[in-house]
Design a protein around this motif. Structure first.
Motif, PDB file in Angstrom:
ATOM      1  N   LEU A   1       0.097   8.420  -7.527  1.00 22.03           N
ATOM      2  CA  LEU A   1       0.276   6.820  -7.533  1.00 22.03           C
ATOM      3  C   LEU A   1      -0.255   6.543  -9.224  1.00 22.03           C
ATOM      4  O   LEU A   1      -1.414   6.847  -9.123  1.00 22.03           O
ATOM      5  CB  LEU A   1       0.490   6.249  -6.953  1.00 22.03           C
ATOM      6  N   ASN A   2       0.594   5.674 -10.125  1.00 22.42           N
ATOM      7  CA  ASN A   2      -0.170   5.160 -11.167  1.00 22.42           C
ATOM      8  C   ASN A   2      -0.600   3.475 -10.703  1.00 22.42           C
ATOM      9  O   ASN A   2      -1.192   3.024 -11.913  1.00 22.42           O
ATOM     10  CB  ASN A   2       0.618   4.852 -12.351  1.00 22.42           C
ATOM     11  N   ILE A   3      -0.585   3.624 -10.139  1.00 22.52           N
ATOM     12  CA  ILE A   3      -1.006   2.036  -9.277  1.00 22.52           C
ATOM     13  C   ILE A   3      -2.126   2.007  -8.052  1.00 22.52           C
ATOM     14  O   ILE A   3      -1.333   3.012  -6.874  1.00 22.52           O
ATOM     15  CB  ILE A   3       0.113   0.073  -9.426  1.00 22.52           C
ATOM     16  N   PRO A   4      -2.599   1.544  -7.572  1.00 24.07           N
ATOM     17  CA  PRO A   4      -3.218   1.200  -6.771  1.00 24.07           C
ATOM     18  C   PRO A   4      -2.805   1.105  -5.508  1.00 24.07           C
ATOM     19  O   PRO A   4      -1.732   0.355  -5.055  1.00 24.07           O
ATOM     20  CB  PRO A   4      -4.412   0.088  -6.674  1.00 24.07           C
ATOM     21  N   HIS A   5      -3.010   2.109  -3.932  1.00 23.69           N
ATOM     22  CA  HIS A   5      -2.263   2.373  -3.191  1.00 23.69           C
ATOM     23  C   HIS A   5      -1.945   0.697  -2.560  1.00 23.69           C
ATOM     24  O   HIS A   5      -0.574   0.539  -1.984  1.00 23.69           O
ATOM     25  CB  HIS A   5      -2.031   2.980  -2.469  1.00 23.69           C
ATOM     26  N   PRO A   6      -2.981  -0.313  -2.619  1.00 23.17           N
ATOM     27  CA  PRO A   6      -2.523  -1.426  -1.570  1.00 23.17           C
ATOM     28  C   PRO A   6      -1.734  -2.013  -2.580  1.00 23.17           C
ATOM     29  O   PRO A   6      -0.749  -2.896  -1.928  1.00 23.17           O
ATOM     30  CB  PRO A   6      -4.132  -2.157  -1.907  1.00 23.17           C
ATOM     31  N   ALA A   7      -0.875  -2.234  -3.315  1.00 25.63           N
ATOM     32  CA  ALA A   7       0.560  -2.778  -4.568  1.00 25.63           C
ATOM     33  C   ALA A   7       1.632  -2.269  -3.659  1.00 25.63           C
ATOM     34  O   ALA A   7       1.806  -3.048  -3.794  1.00 25.63           O
ATOM     35  CB  ALA A   7       0.030  -2.642  -6.148  1.00 25.63           C
ATOM     36  N   MET A   8       0.988  -1.120  -3.498  1.00 22.03           N
ATOM     37  CA  MET A   8       2.200  -0.570  -2.594  1.00 22.03           C
ATOM     38  C   MET A   8       2.612  -0.113  -1.463  1.00 22.03           C
ATOM     39  O   MET A   8       3.894   0.426  -1.071  1.00 22.03           O
ATOM     40  CB  MET A   8       2.464   1.197  -3.694  1.00 22.03           C
ATOM     41  N   GLU A   9       1.910  -1.549  -0.632  1.00 22.74           N
ATOM     42  CA  GLU A   9       2.256  -1.924   0.809  1.00 22.74           C
ATOM     43  C   GLU A   9       3.731  -2.034   0.850  1.00 22.74           C
ATOM     44  O   GLU A   9       3.675  -2.724   0.023  1.00 22.74           O
ATOM     45  CB  GLU A   9       1.058  -2.147   1.625  1.00 22.74           C
ATOM     46  N   LEU A  10       4.367  -1.319   2.060  1.00 20.59           N
ATOM     47  CA  LEU A  10       5.239  -2.442   2.194  1.00 20.59           C
ATOM     48  C   LEU A  10       5.070  -3.164   3.562  1.00 20.59           C
ATOM     49  O   LEU A  10       4.112  -3.283   3.871  1.00 20.59           O
ATOM     50  CB  LEU A  10       6.509  -1.255   3.349  1.00 20.59           C
ATOM     51  N   PRO A  11       5.830  -4.622   3.229  1.00 21.99           N
ATOM     52  CA  PRO A  11       5.459  -5.887   4.074  1.00 21.99           C
ATOM     53  C   PRO A  11       5.474  -5.086   5.761  1.00 21.99           C
ATOM     54  O   PRO A  11       6.608  -4.459   6.200  1.00 21.99           O
ATOM     55  CB  PRO A  11       6.725  -6.590   4.293  1.00 21.99           C
ATOM     56  N   GLY A  12       4.466  -5.865   6.151  1.00 22.32           N
ATOM     57  CA  GLY A  12       4.476  -5.789   7.348  1.00 22.32           C
ATOM     58  C   GLY A  12       3.451  -4.583   7.819  1.00 22.32           C
ATOM     59  O   GLY A  12       3.677  -3.459   9.237  1.00 22.32           O
ATOM     60  N   TYR A  13       2.938  -3.277   7.182  1.00 24.82           N
ATOM     61  CA  TYR A  13       2.699  -2.431   7.421  1.00 24.82           C
ATOM     62  C   TYR A  13       1.903  -1.521   6.349  1.00 24.82           C
ATOM     63  O   TYR A  13       1.717  -0.870   5.795  1.00 24.82           O
ATOM     64  CB  TYR A  13       4.232  -1.603   7.271  1.00 24.82           C
ATOM     65  N   PRO A  14       0.770  -2.231   6.775  1.00 26.62           N
ATOM     66  CA  PRO A  14      -0.817  -1.179   5.566  1.00 26.62           C
ATOM     67  C   PRO A  14      -0.350   0.534   5.654  1.00 26.62           C
ATOM     68  O   PRO A  14      -0.571   0.458   6.885  1.00 26.62           O
ATOM     69  CB  PRO A  14      -1.705  -1.918   6.351  1.00 26.62           C
ATOM     70  N   MET A  15      -0.670   0.447   4.501  1.00 28.79           N
ATOM     71  CA  MET A  15      -1.405   2.022   4.149  1.00 28.79           C
ATOM     72  C   MET A  15      -2.876   1.870   5.214  1.00 28.79           C
ATOM     73  O   MET A  15      -3.370   0.952   5.190  1.00 28.79           O
ATOM     74  CB  MET A  15      -1.456   2.697   2.633  1.00 28.79           C
ATOM     75  N   PRO A  16      -3.002   3.191   5.146  1.00 31.20           N
ATOM     76  CA  PRO A  16      -3.804   4.059   5.942  1.00 31.20           C
ATOM     77  C   PRO A  16      -5.142   3.672   4.756  1.00 31.20           C
ATOM     78  O   PRO A  16      -5.198   4.120   3.703  1.00 31.20           O
ATOM     79  CB  PRO A  16      -3.764   5.088   5.952  1.00 31.20           C
ATOM     80  N   LYS A  17      -6.134   2.525   4.844  1.00 28.26           N
ATOM     81  CA  LYS A  17      -7.439   2.636   4.050  1.00 28.26           C
ATOM     82  C   LYS A  17      -8.235   4.108   3.949  1.00 28.26           C
ATOM     83  O   LYS A  17      -9.104   3.655   2.862  1.00 28.26           O
ATOM     84  CB  LYS A  17      -8.547   1.849   4.939  1.00 28.26           C
ATOM     85  N   HIS A  18      -8.017   4.805   4.652  1.00 30.58           N
ATOM     86  CA  HIS A  18      -8.215   6.314   4.581  1.00 30.58           C
ATOM     87  C   HIS A  18      -7.913   6.896   3.361  1.00 30.58           C
ATOM     88  O   HIS A  18      -8.866   7.819   2.376  1.00 30.58           O
ATOM     89  CB  HIS A  18      -9.524   6.832   5.591  1.00 30.58           C
ATOM     90  N   LEU A  19      -6.711   6.329   2.526  1.00 32.78           N
ATOM     91  CA  LEU A  19      -6.272   7.204   1.426  1.00 32.78           C
ATOM     92  C   LEU A  19      -6.970   6.577   0.082  1.00 32.78           C
ATOM     93  O   LEU A  19      -7.393   5.685  -0.192  1.00 32.78           O
ATOM     94  CB  LEU A  19      -4.617   6.594   1.274  1.00 32.78           C
ATOM     95  N   HIS A  20      -6.679   7.940  -0.756  1.00 35.45           N
ATOM     96  CA  HIS A  20      -7.373   7.923  -2.012  1.00 35.45           C
ATOM     97  C   HIS A  20      -6.755   6.958  -2.964  1.00 35.45           C
ATOM     98  O   HIS A  20      -5.132   6.128  -2.276  1.00 35.45           O
ATOM     99  CB  HIS A  20      -6.867   9.240  -2.690  1.00 35.45           C
ATOM    100  N   PHE A  21      -7.105   6.342  -3.596  1.00 36.68           N
ATOM    101  CA  PHE A  21      -7.348   4.738  -4.255  1.00 36.68           C
ATOM    102  C   PHE A  21      -5.203   4.762  -4.856  1.00 36.68           C
ATOM    103  O   PHE A  21      -4.679   4.188  -4.822  1.00 36.68           O
ATOM    104  CB  PHE A  21      -7.455   4.043  -5.198  1.00 36.68           C
ATOM    105  N   PHE A  22      -5.360   6.447  -5.197  1.00 40.81           N
ATOM    106  CA  PHE A  22      -4.299   6.813  -5.693  1.00 40.81           C
ATOM    107  C   PHE A  22      -3.458   7.858  -5.182  1.00 40.81           C
ATOM    108  O   PHE A  22      -3.449   8.809  -6.033  1.00 40.81           O
ATOM    109  CB  PHE A  22      -4.377   7.101  -7.893  1.00 40.81           C
ATOM    110  N   PRO A  23      -3.107   8.213  -4.325  1.00 41.09           N
ATOM    111  CA  PRO A  23      -2.306   8.910  -3.815  1.00 41.09           C
ATOM    112  C   PRO A  23      -1.066   9.579  -4.104  1.00 41.09           C
ATOM    113  O   PRO A  23      -0.683   9.263  -4.858  1.00 41.09           O
ATOM    114  CB  PRO A  23      -2.295   8.339  -2.355  1.00 41.09           C
ATOM    115  N   TYR A  24      -1.162  11.157  -3.387  1.00 40.50           N
ATOM    116  CA  TYR A  24       0.010  11.524  -4.279  1.00 40.50           C
ATOM    117  C   TYR A  24       1.517  11.129  -3.584  1.00 40.50           C
ATOM    118  O   TYR A  24       1.716  10.544  -2.992  1.00 40.50           O
ATOM    119  CB  TYR A  24      -0.240  13.208  -3.705  1.00 40.50           C
ATOM    120  N   ALA A  25       1.983  11.169  -4.446  1.00 37.36           N
ATOM    121  CA  ALA A  25       3.882  10.700  -4.283  1.00 37.36           C
ATOM    122  C   ALA A  25       4.180  11.261  -2.549  1.00 37.36           C
ATOM    123  O   ALA A  25       4.875  10.117  -1.671  1.00 37.36           O
ATOM    124  CB  ALA A  25       4.979  11.053  -5.434  1.00 37.36           C
TER     125      ALA A  25
END
Length: 117
Positions: A70-94
């Motif tokens: 991802l070329n933007i931080p994963h919090p910006a890619m979260e889907l509404p109502g479903y947080p991404m796991p906190k342990h992920l790399h800030f720019f996770p693999y696709a």
């Protein structure tokens, strides 16, 4: 038999837009079906390196590159109502993001509304 006045919706594609639309319709109690031309949810986020055609001889459309992040931080890619796991790399693999999308569909029981192929 009386005709129902309740709306029915058809969503084309089980990518991010289709899945999030499905969740909102489900939350509102609106009857819907998602039609997906492939056998998988996730749309362009699914990467398959070994085939250019699916099992039905349809061209696989994917924009993913094996090592893509991802070329933007994963919090910006979260889907509404479903947080991404906190342990992920800030720019996770696709591929990691693809599994997140797939788990979103499973978590909200959207798979029962999706017709694949």
């Amino acid at each position: 038999m009386a005709k129902s006045n309740r709306p029915r919706v058809c969503i084309i594609g089980a990518g991010i837009a289709g899945l999030t639309s499905a969740k909102y319709l489900k939350d509102e109690g609106i009857d819907f079906t998602v039609l997906e031309c492939s056998y998988y949810v996730g749309g362009m986020w699914r990467y398959d390196s070994w085939r250019t055609y699916d099992e039905f001889d349809s061209i696989l459309h994917t924009a993913m590159i094996f090592d893509l992040r991802l070329n933007i931080p994963h919090p910006a890619m979260e889907l509404p109502g479903y947080p991404m796991p906190k342990h992920l790399h800030f720019f996770p693999y696709a591929q990691t993001y693809y599994y997140y999308i797939k788990s979103y569909a499973e978590h909200f029981n959207l798979m029962e509304h999706i017709q694949v192929n």
